[in-house]
Design a protein around this motif. Structure first.
Motif, PDB file in Angstrom:
ATOM      1  N   GLY A 164       0.802  -1.274  -0.079  1.00 43.01           N
ATOM      2  CA  GLY A 164       0.001  -0.107   0.169  1.00 43.01           C
ATOM      3  C   GLY A 164       0.964   1.297  -0.031  1.00 43.01           C
ATOM      4  O   GLY A 164       1.795   1.400  -0.728  1.00 43.01           O
ATOM      5  N   ASP A 165       0.595   2.058   0.870  1.00 41.00           N
ATOM      6  CA  ASP A 165       1.482   3.049   1.280  1.00 41.00           C
ATOM      7  C   ASP A 165       3.005   3.152   1.864  1.00 41.00           C
ATOM      8  O   ASP A 165       3.554   4.201   2.079  1.00 41.00           O
ATOM      9  N   GLU A 166       2.842   1.947   2.546  1.00 43.31           N
ATOM     10  CA  GLU A 166       4.128   1.937   3.541  1.00 43.31           C
ATOM     11  C   GLU A 166       5.297   1.307   2.645  1.00 43.31           C
ATOM     12  O   GLU A 166       5.006   0.274   2.221  1.00 43.31           O
ATOM     13  N   VAL A 167       6.198   1.974   3.050  1.00 45.33           N
ATOM     14  CA  VAL A 167       7.539   1.528   2.344  1.00 45.33           C
ATOM     15  C   VAL A 167       8.092   0.419   3.260  1.00 45.33           C
ATOM     16  O   VAL A 167       8.361   0.763   4.234  1.00 45.33           O
ATOM     17  N   LEU A 168       8.421  -0.813   2.666  1.00 47.06           N
ATOM     18  CA  LEU A 168       9.256  -1.671   3.425  1.00 47.06           C
ATOM     19  C   LEU A 168      10.589  -1.798   3.234  1.00 47.06           C
ATOM     20  O   LEU A 168      10.995  -2.264   4.110  1.00 47.06           O
ATOM     21  N   LEU A 169      11.081  -1.393   1.986  1.00 45.62           N
ATOM     22  CA  LEU A 169      12.438  -1.503   1.655  1.00 45.62           C
ATOM     23  C   LEU A 169      12.698  -0.862   0.644  1.00 45.62           C
ATOM     24  O   LEU A 169      11.983  -0.734  -0.349  1.00 45.62           O
ATOM     25  N   GLU A 170      13.946  -0.121   0.511  1.00 44.08           N
ATOM     26  CA  GLU A 170      14.416   0.638  -0.386  1.00 44.08           C
ATOM     27  C   GLU A 170      15.876   0.502  -0.555  1.00 44.08           C
ATOM     28  O   GLU A 170      16.527   0.383   0.426  1.00 44.08           O
ATOM     29  N   HIS A 171      16.523   0.406  -1.838  1.00 45.68           N
ATOM     30  CA  HIS A 171      17.857   0.015  -1.946  1.00 45.68           C
ATOM     31  C   HIS A 171      18.239   0.667  -3.423  1.00 45.68           C
ATOM     32  O   HIS A 171      17.623   0.810  -4.441  1.00 45.68           O
ATOM     33  N   ARG A 172      19.625   1.228  -3.249  1.00 42.84           N
ATOM     34  CA  ARG A 172      20.126   1.842  -4.607  1.00 42.84           C
ATOM     35  C   ARG A 172      21.289   0.945  -4.947  1.00 42.84           C
ATOM     36  O   ARG A 172      22.131   0.815  -4.170  1.00 42.84           O
ATOM     37  N   PHE A 173      21.466   0.616  -6.282  1.00 45.82           N
ATOM     38  CA  PHE A 173      22.604  -0.222  -6.726  1.00 45.82           C
ATOM     39  C   PHE A 173      23.654   0.788  -7.154  1.00 45.82           C
ATOM     40  O   PHE A 173      23.479   1.751  -7.337  1.00 45.82           O
ATOM     41  N   ASP A 174      25.042   0.016  -7.105  1.00 46.55           N
ATOM     42  CA  ASP A 174      26.020   0.502  -7.741  1.00 46.55           C
ATOM     43  C   ASP A 174      26.320   0.691  -8.887  1.00 46.55           C
ATOM     44  O   ASP A 174      27.530   0.813  -9.589  1.00 46.55           O
ATOM     45  N   LYS A 175      25.543  -0.516  -9.588  1.00 49.26           N
ATOM     46  CA  LYS A 175      25.690  -0.757 -11.064  1.00 49.26           C
ATOM     47  C   LYS A 175      24.407  -0.367 -11.911  1.00 49.26           C
ATOM     48  O   LYS A 175      23.317  -0.361 -11.214  1.00 49.26           O
ATOM     49  N   VAL A 176      24.497  -0.502 -13.107  1.00 46.55           N
ATOM     50  CA  VAL A 176      23.334  -0.178 -13.950  1.00 46.55           C
ATOM     51  C   VAL A 176      23.145  -1.570 -14.457  1.00 46.55           C
ATOM     52  O   VAL A 176      23.818  -2.372 -15.123  1.00 46.55           O
TER      53      VAL A 176
END
Length: 233
Positions: A154-166
Motif C-alpha cells: 500500500g502506502d507503506e515503504v518496506l524496503l528501499e535500495h540503490r545499486f552501484d551498477k546499472v
C-alpha cells in the motif's frame, strides 16, 4: 624470451593460482561442500539458491555462488561458494546459525525448512506484484541517476535500495517466513554481460485484523396484553 624470464612468468602464474585457492577458502564462513560445477558457458557474476525458512521463522539457509575468470588464460572459471545459515530478526540479518555439516541444502531439508515463494505477477517492465496471504506487495524498479528499487505494501515503504551498477534485467522472488512477519527478497540482476544476485530481508506488515463478531442481540420477551381488572361488585 630468456630462460630467466620464462621462469619468472611461471612463478607468477603459480602464485596467482595459489592466491585464488586461498580466496575460495576464505569465502566459506559457515560450511562448504563441493557443489556440482556450473556449466562452462554460465555467465560470470553471482547467483543465489534459497533453501528455506525454519519453522519458527528465525533462520534461513541459502547458497551463494560467485563465478569469476581463472587467473590464468585457457583455464576453467573459478566458482567461489558460500553456504549460509543466517538468523533473521525484525527484517534484518542478525547473525550466523549452527554449522550445517558441509551441505546446507540437505541440512535444511532434514530440518524441515520451508521454501514457499509468493505468487508474483509482472505488471510492466519496471514493476511486479507479489501476493502474501491475499495482501499485495509491490516491487518497483526506478532508473534515474542509477538504478534503485522500492518495496511497498500500500502506502507503506518496506524496503528501499540503490545499486552501484546499472542493470538491464531484474528477476525477483519473494520468500515469506512461516509466520508471515518477515520475508526474503532475492533478485537476479543482469548487467548485459554479468549476472549478479542480491538477498534482502524485510519486515512484512501485520495482516489485517479480522472484524470482530457482533454480539447476538438479547432475546426479546414476548409481549403480553395487560389484563383488564375486574370491577368490584
Amino acid at each position: 624470451m630468456t630462460h630467466a624470464g620464462g621462469l619468472r612468468r611461471l612463478a607468477r602464474a603459480a602464485l596467482a593460482a595459489a592466491s585464488a585457492a586461498l580466496t575460495v577458502a576464505a569465502l566459506l564462513p559457515v560450511s562448504a561442500r563441493a557443489l556440482p560445477p556450473a556449466p562452462a558457458d554460465a555467465p560470470y557474476g553471482s547467483r543465489i539458491a534459497f533453501w528455506g525458512w525454519s519453522n519458527d521463522s528465525r533462520w534461513i539457509a541459502y547458497t551463494r555462488t560467485r563465478r569469476r575468470p581463472a587467473p590464468v588464460r585457457h583455464q576453467e572459471p573459478i566458482d567461489e561458494v558460500q553456504l549460509m545459515h543466517r538468523q533473521v530478526k525484525g527484517g534484518e540479518l542478525t547473525g550466523f546459525g549452527t554449522m550445517t555439516g558441509g551441505d546446507v541444502e540437505a541440512w535444511a531439508r532434514a530440518h524441515d525448512y520451508v521454501v514457499g515463494p509468493a505468487r508474483v505477477t509482472r505488471e510492466n517492465d519496471e514493476s511486479w506484484r507479489f501476493v502474501v496471504d491475499g495482501r499485495p506487495i509491490e516491487l518497483a524498479v526506478r532508473v534515474a541517476d542509477g538504478v534503485s528499487f522500492t518495496v511497498r505494501a500500500g502506502d507503506e515503504v518496506l524496503l528501499e535500495h540503490r545499486f552501484d551498477k546499472v542493470y538491464v534485467g531484474v528477476t525477483p522472488a519473494l520468500y515469506p517466513s512461516p509466520d508471515r512477519r518477515q520475508a526474503i527478497l532475492i533478485l537476479s540482476l543482469d548487467t548485459g554481460w554479468i549476472i549478479d544476485a542480491g538477498l534482502y530481508p524485510l519486515k512484512l506488515p501485520p495482516p489485517p485484523a479480522a472484524p470482530a463478531a457482533e454480539a447476538p442481540a438479547p432475546a426479546r420477551e414476548a409481549a403480553t396484553k395487560p389484563e383488564t381488572p375486574t370491577p368490584p361488585r
